[in-house]
Write a protein that holds these residues in place. Sequence first.
Motif, PDB file in Angstrom:
ATOM      1  N   GLU A  42      21.053   5.626  12.746  1.00 44.41           N
ATOM      2  CA  GLU A  42      20.956   4.782  13.948  1.00 44.41           C
ATOM      3  C   GLU A  42      20.991   3.307  13.573  1.00 44.41           C
ATOM      4  OE1 GLU A  42      17.388   5.575  16.134  1.00 44.41           O
ATOM      5  OE2 GLU A  42      18.251   7.285  17.183  1.00 44.41           O
ATOM      6  N   ARG A  43      20.235   2.927  12.575  1.00 50.56           N
ATOM      7  CA  ARG A  43      20.195   1.523  12.133  1.00 50.56           C
ATOM      8  C   ARG A  43      21.567   1.074  11.634  1.00 50.56           C
ATOM      9  NH1 ARG A  43      14.417  -0.065  10.002  1.00 50.56           N
ATOM     10  NH2 ARG A  43      15.586  -1.965   9.608  1.00 50.56           N
ATOM     11  N   ASP A  44      22.229   1.933  10.870  1.00 50.36           N
ATOM     12  CA  ASP A  44      23.563   1.595  10.371  1.00 50.36           C
ATOM     13  C   ASP A  44      24.539   1.411  11.535  1.00 50.36           C
ATOM     14  OD1 ASP A  44      22.541   1.835   7.798  1.00 50.36           O
ATOM     15  OD2 ASP A  44      23.453   3.794   7.435  1.00 50.36           O
ATOM     16  N   ASN A  45      24.456   2.288  12.533  1.00 51.89           N
ATOM     17  CA  ASN A  45      25.325   2.167  13.703  1.00 51.89           C
ATOM     18  C   ASN A  45      25.051   0.882  14.478  1.00 51.89           C
ATOM     19  OD1 ASN A  45      26.619   4.585  13.149  1.00 51.89           O
ATOM     20  ND2 ASN A  45      25.335   5.785  14.518  1.00 51.89           N
ATOM     21  N   LEU A  46      23.781   0.521  14.625  1.00 55.43           N
ATOM     22  CA  LEU A  46      23.438  -0.732  15.297  1.00 55.43           C
ATOM     23  C   LEU A  46      23.964  -1.935  14.519  1.00 55.43           C
ATOM     24  CD1 LEU A  46      19.810   0.012  16.506  1.00 55.43           C
ATOM     25  CD2 LEU A  46      21.835  -0.315  17.938  1.00 55.43           C
ATOM     26  N   ASN A  47      23.843  -1.890  13.203  1.00 52.89           N
ATOM     27  CA  ASN A  47      24.382  -2.977  12.385  1.00 52.89           C
ATOM     28  C   ASN A  47      25.892  -3.092  12.540  1.00 52.89           C
ATOM     29  OD1 ASN A  47      21.995  -4.030  11.344  1.00 52.89           O
ATOM     30  ND2 ASN A  47      21.960  -2.571   9.656  1.00 52.89           N
ATOM     31  N   ASP A  48      26.575  -1.952  12.651  1.00 53.51           N
ATOM     32  CA  ASP A  48      28.017  -1.973  12.891  1.00 53.51           C
ATOM     33  C   ASP A  48      28.331  -2.650  14.220  1.00 53.51           C
ATOM     34  OD1 ASP A  48      28.380  -0.615  10.495  1.00 53.51           O
ATOM     35  OD2 ASP A  48      28.758   1.329  11.453  1.00 53.51           O
ATOM     36  N   LEU A  49      27.558  -2.336  15.262  1.00 57.36           N
ATOM     37  CA  LEU A  49      27.762  -2.961  16.570  1.00 57.36           C
ATOM     38  C   LEU A  49      27.528  -4.466  16.511  1.00 57.36           C
ATOM     39  CD1 LEU A  49      26.052  -0.403  18.970  1.00 57.36           C
ATOM     40  CD2 LEU A  49      28.490  -0.949  18.844  1.00 57.36           C
ATOM     41  N   ILE A  50      26.491  -4.875  15.798  1.00 56.97           N
ATOM     42  CA  ILE A  50      26.200  -6.301  15.655  1.00 56.97           C
ATOM     43  C   ILE A  50      27.356  -7.002  14.948  1.00 56.97           C
ATOM     44  CG2 ILE A  50      24.718  -7.972  14.465  1.00 56.97           C
ATOM     45  CD1 ILE A  50      22.380  -5.971  15.065  1.00 56.97           C
ATOM     46  N   THR A  51      27.881  -6.391  13.903  1.00 57.89           N
ATOM     47  CA  THR A  51      29.003  -6.979  13.160  1.00 57.89           C
ATOM     48  C   THR A  51      30.213  -7.174  14.063  1.00 57.89           C
ATOM     49  OG1 THR A  51      28.223  -6.014  11.084  1.00 57.89           O
ATOM     50  CG2 THR A  51      30.544  -6.649  11.188  1.00 57.89           C
ATOM     51  N   VAL A  52      30.530  -6.163  14.877  1.00 64.40           N
ATOM     52  CA  VAL A  52      31.664  -6.255  15.796  1.00 64.40           C
ATOM     53  C   VAL A  52      31.414  -7.344  16.837  1.00 64.40           C
ATOM     54  CG1 VAL A  52      32.911  -5.019  17.621  1.00 64.40           C
ATOM     55  CG2 VAL A  52      32.432  -3.885  15.447  1.00 64.40           C
ATOM     56  N   ALA A  53      30.213  -7.381  17.413  1.00 71.07           N
ATOM     57  CA  ALA A  53      29.887  -8.381  18.433  1.00 71.07           C
ATOM     58  C   ALA A  53      29.944  -9.790  17.861  1.00 71.07           C
ATOM     59  CB  ALA A  53      28.505  -8.098  19.027  1.00 71.07           C
ATOM     60  N   GLU A  54      29.418  -9.965  16.662  1.00 73.95           N
ATOM     61  CA  GLU A  54      29.440 -11.296  16.048  1.00 73.95           C
ATOM     62  C   GLU A  54      30.862 -11.715  15.682  1.00 73.95           C
ATOM     63  OE1 GLU A  54      26.503 -11.176  12.896  1.00 73.95           O
ATOM     64  OE2 GLU A  54      25.022 -12.098  14.240  1.00 73.95           O
ATOM     65  N   ALA A  55      31.696 -10.772  15.294  1.00 70.80           N
ATOM     66  CA  ALA A  55      33.090 -11.102  14.991  1.00 70.80           C
ATOM     67  C   ALA A  55      33.813 -11.573  16.253  1.00 70.80           C
ATOM     68  CB  ALA A  55      33.803  -9.888  14.387  1.00 70.80           C
ATOM     69  N   GLU A  56      33.452 -10.985  17.382  1.00 70.73           N
ATOM     70  CA  GLU A  56      34.104 -11.333  18.648  1.00 70.73           C
ATOM     71  C   GLU A  56      33.499 -12.575  19.293  1.00 70.73           C
ATOM     72  OE1 GLU A  56      34.900  -9.277  23.004  1.00 70.73           O
ATOM     73  OE2 GLU A  56      34.719  -7.994  21.234  1.00 70.73           O
ATOM     74  N   HIS A  57      32.172 -12.726  19.217  1.00 73.61           N
ATOM     75  CA  HIS A  57      31.479 -13.783  19.964  1.00 73.61           C
ATOM     76  C   HIS A  57      30.805 -14.839  19.089  1.00 73.61           C
ATOM     77  CE1 HIS A  57      32.094 -11.425  23.582  1.00 73.61           C
ATOM     78  NE2 HIS A  57      31.621 -10.380  22.938  1.00 73.61           N
ATOM     79  N   GLY A  58      30.852 -14.674  17.796  1.00 71.44           N
ATOM     80  CA  GLY A  58      30.172 -15.596  16.904  1.00 71.44           C
ATOM     81  C   GLY A  58      28.781 -15.089  16.566  1.00 71.44           C
ATOM     82  N   PRO A  59      28.186 -15.651  15.531  1.00 72.77           N
ATOM     83  CA  PRO A  59      26.861 -15.187  15.096  1.00 72.77           C
ATOM     84  C   PRO A  59      25.781 -15.485  16.134  1.00 72.77           C
ATOM     85  CG  PRO A  59      27.620 -17.039  13.751  1.00 72.77           C
ATOM     86  CD  PRO A  59      28.721 -16.707  14.690  1.00 72.77           C
TER      87      PRO A  59
END
Length: 86
Positions: A42-59
């Motif tokens: 679950e944590r790894d999946n959430l980190n993946d989502l954060i990475t995608v969101a930050e790539a699209e919207h910035g950190p």
Amino acid sequence: MGEPAEKYSITLPRDIAEAAKQRSGSSGLSTHAPVAVARQIERDNLNDLITVAEAEHGPITDEEIQARRDQLHQARREQLGGADAS
């Protein structure tokens, strides 16, 4: 975790294994380990989502994180009926 189980052999550092044995009690590591692995997935999946969101919207800034924490704390206080005017 109602799927059929398979048996695996894993190696753990002694201190982690001992702590897990103490926490799992009579149910043993066989009950404790799948929960821990599922939580890590679950944590790894959430980190993946954060990475995608930050790539699209910035950190995400520290200020944005704090603002969301403040909102969460306020909502919890209101749910508990302990909201104050501050």
